[in-house]
Design an enzyme around this catalytic site. Structure first.
Site, PDB file in Angstrom:
ATOM      1  CG  ASN A   1      -1.741   1.217   1.393  1.00  0.00           C
ATOM      2  OD1 ASN A   1      -1.787   2.042   0.493  1.00  0.00           O
ATOM      3  ND2 ASN A   1      -2.413   1.351   2.535  1.00  0.00           N
TER       4      ASN A   1
ATOM      5  CE  LYS B   1      -0.134   3.126   4.798  1.00  0.00           C
ATOM      6  NZ  LYS B   1      -0.006   3.201   6.244  1.00  0.00           N
TER       7      LYS B   1
ATOM      8  CG  HIS C   1      -5.678   1.751   5.362  1.00  0.00           C
ATOM      9  ND1 HIS C   1      -5.248   2.665   6.296  1.00  0.00           N
ATOM     10  CD2 HIS C   1      -4.660   0.901   5.158  1.00  0.00           C
ATOM     11  CE1 HIS C   1      -3.992   2.370   6.631  1.00  0.00           C
ATOM     12  NE2 HIS C   1      -3.613   1.310   5.953  1.00  0.00           N
TER      13      HIS C   1
ATOM     14  CD  GLU D   1      -2.831   5.329   6.874  1.00  0.00           C
ATOM     15  OE1 GLU D   1      -2.855   5.383   5.634  1.00  0.00           O
ATOM     16  OE2 GLU D   1      -1.892   4.816   7.516  1.00  0.00           O
TER      17      GLU D   1
ATOM     18  CD  GLU E   1      -3.120  -2.446   7.313  1.00  0.00           C
ATOM     19  OE1 GLU E   1      -2.087  -2.729   6.713  1.00  0.00           O
ATOM     20  OE2 GLU E   1      -3.715  -1.369   7.176  1.00  0.00           O
TER      21      GLU E   1
ATOM     22  N   GLY F   1       2.951   2.440  10.792  1.00  0.00           N
ATOM     23  CA  GLY F   1       3.900   3.540  10.637  1.00  0.00           C
ATOM     24  C   GLY F   1       4.604   3.929  11.921  1.00  0.00           C
TER      25      GLY F   1
ATOM     26  CB  SER G   1       5.777  -1.585  11.946  1.00  0.00           C
ATOM     27  OG  SER G   1       5.348  -0.259  12.190  1.00  0.00           O
TER      28      SER G   1
HETATM   29  P1  13P Z   1       3.317   0.466   7.681  1.00  0.00           P
HETATM   30  O1  13P Z   1       3.853  -0.819   7.076  1.00  0.00           O
HETATM   31  O2  13P Z   1       4.004   1.685   7.163  1.00  0.00           O
HETATM   32  O3  13P Z   1       3.233   0.389   9.156  1.00  0.00           O
HETATM   33  O4  13P Z   1       1.810   0.599   7.133  1.00  0.00           O
HETATM   34  C1  13P Z   1       0.956  -0.485   7.207  1.00  0.00           C
HETATM   35  C2  13P Z   1      -0.276  -0.154   6.462  1.00  0.00           C
HETATM   36  O5  13P Z   1      -1.050   0.684   6.881  1.00  0.00           O
HETATM   37  C3  13P Z   1      -0.529  -0.849   5.200  1.00  0.00           C
HETATM   38  O6  13P Z   1      -1.811  -0.624   4.734  1.00  0.00           O
END
Ligand code: 13P
Length: 250
Positions: free
Chosen positions: A9, A11, A96, A98, A168, A174, A213
Site C-alpha cells: 500500500n 498510500k 483502511h 486511515e 492492521e 507507521g 510495521s
Molecule cells: P506500515 O507498514 O508503514 O506500518 O503501514 C501499514 C499499512 O497501513 C498498510 O496498509
C-alpha cells in the site's frame, strides 16, 4: 489451500516517475519470489495506469487504495470502482484505518464501497484493526468482530470467496511498533473463527494479511504463523528491495 499474499500500500507516496521506477523494480525482482505468493502493488490513482503497463506480464497484480461509494455522476473528486477496473486493477483496499480515522468511513460507507467493488469485478482487501486505546482496554477482539460483522457478513458466499481481509492494528501502523507474531496469530485465528461462524468451511480459504510495521526483519516470523497468510505493507513497500524481501519470507 489459501493464497499467500504480499500487498504494498503505497498510500500518498511517489510521483508518477518514482512510482514507475518502483513498479519496475518490483516487476524485475518478482521472479526471485516464490510463485506461491501473490504480489500486489497499490499505487496512488494518478499512476495506476503507468504502473499496470510497467508490470505487464510480470506476475504482479495491481490494486487501488479506495473507491467511491457511488457508481457515477456528480461526485466531484471521487474515483469509481468502474474506473479502477477499467484500468486493469484486480484489487481495491477498503476500510483502511486511515480512511476510517481521517475521512470518517463507517460500516455504512464500506458496505456501499464493497458493493461497488463487486459490481465491477474488483476484489476487496478489507481492513480491520483496533487502536491503541482499544488494545489497552482489551477490546481488540470485539472491535475486529464488529468491523467484520457489519460489513463482511453482508456478503454472499461468492463475494466472500473473492475477499481478502487485512488485520492492521492502528498502533502498529507507521510506528515501527509491530504486533508480535503471537499477537498476530491470536487475533488472526480469532478473525477466522468469526468468519467461520458465518461462512463455515469457506473461512479456511480466506487469506488474512497482517499489516503494521511489517518489514524484512520480522516478516518471516509473523508469516510463519498458521493463520497469517501474508502482509499488507506500507513504508517497506516503497523500496522494491525491502518489499521483495518480505515476499521472500515465504
Ligand atoms: P506500515 O507498514 O508503514 O506500518 O503501514 C501499514 C499499512 O497501513 C498498510 O496498509
Amino acid at each position: 489451500m489459501r493464497k499467500n499474499i504480499v500487498a504494498g500500500n503505497w498510500k500518498m507516496n511517489t510521483l508518477p516517475k518514482e512510482g514507475v521506477e518502483l513498479a519496475n523494480g518490483v516487476a524485475e525482482g518478482r521472479k526471485e519470489v516464490c510463485d506461491c505468493v501473490e504480489i500486489i502493488v497499490c499505487p496512488p490513482y494518478t499512476h495506476i495506469a503507468q504502473v499496470i503497463e510497467a508490470v505487464e506480464g510480470k506476475n504482479v497484480k495491481v490494486g487501488a487504495q479506495d473507491c467511491a461509494t457511488e457508481v457515477k455522476g456528480a461526485y466531484t473528486g471521487e474515483v469509481s470502482a468502474e474506473m479502477i477496473a477499467a484500468l486493469g486493477c484486480e484489487y481495491v483496499i477498503l476500510g483502511h484505518s486511515e480512511r476510517r480515522q481521517y475521512y470518517g468511513e463507517t460500516s455504512e460507507t464500506l458496505n456501499k464501497k464493497m458493493a461497488r467493488a463487486f459490481e465491477f469485478g474488483l476484489k476487496p482487501i478489507y481492513c480491520v484493526g483496533e487502536n491503541l486505546e482499544e488494545r489497552e482496554a482489551g477490546r481488540h477482539f470485539e472491535v475486529c468482530k464488529q468491523q467484520i460483522e457489519e460489513v463482511v457478513f453482508n456478503l454472499t458466499e461468492e463475494q466472500f470467496a473473492n475477499t481478502v481481509i487485512a488485520y492492521e492494528p492502528v498502533w502498529a501502523i507507521g510506528t515501527g511498533k509491530t504486533a508480535t507474531a503471537g499477537q498476530a496469530e491470536e487475533i488472526h485465528a480469532y478473525i477466522r473463527e468469526v468468519l467461520r461462524s458465518k461462512f463455515g468451511a469457506k473461512a479456511e480459504e480466506c487469506s488474512i494479511l497482517y499489516g503494521g510495521s511489517c518489514k524484512p526483519s520480522n516478516a518471516q516470523e509473523i508469516f510463519s504463523k498458521p493463520n497469517v497468510d501474508g502482509g499488507l505493507i506500507g513504508g517497506a513497500a516503497l523500496k522494491a528491495e525491502d518489499f521483495l524481501a518480505i515476499g521472500k519470507a515465504f
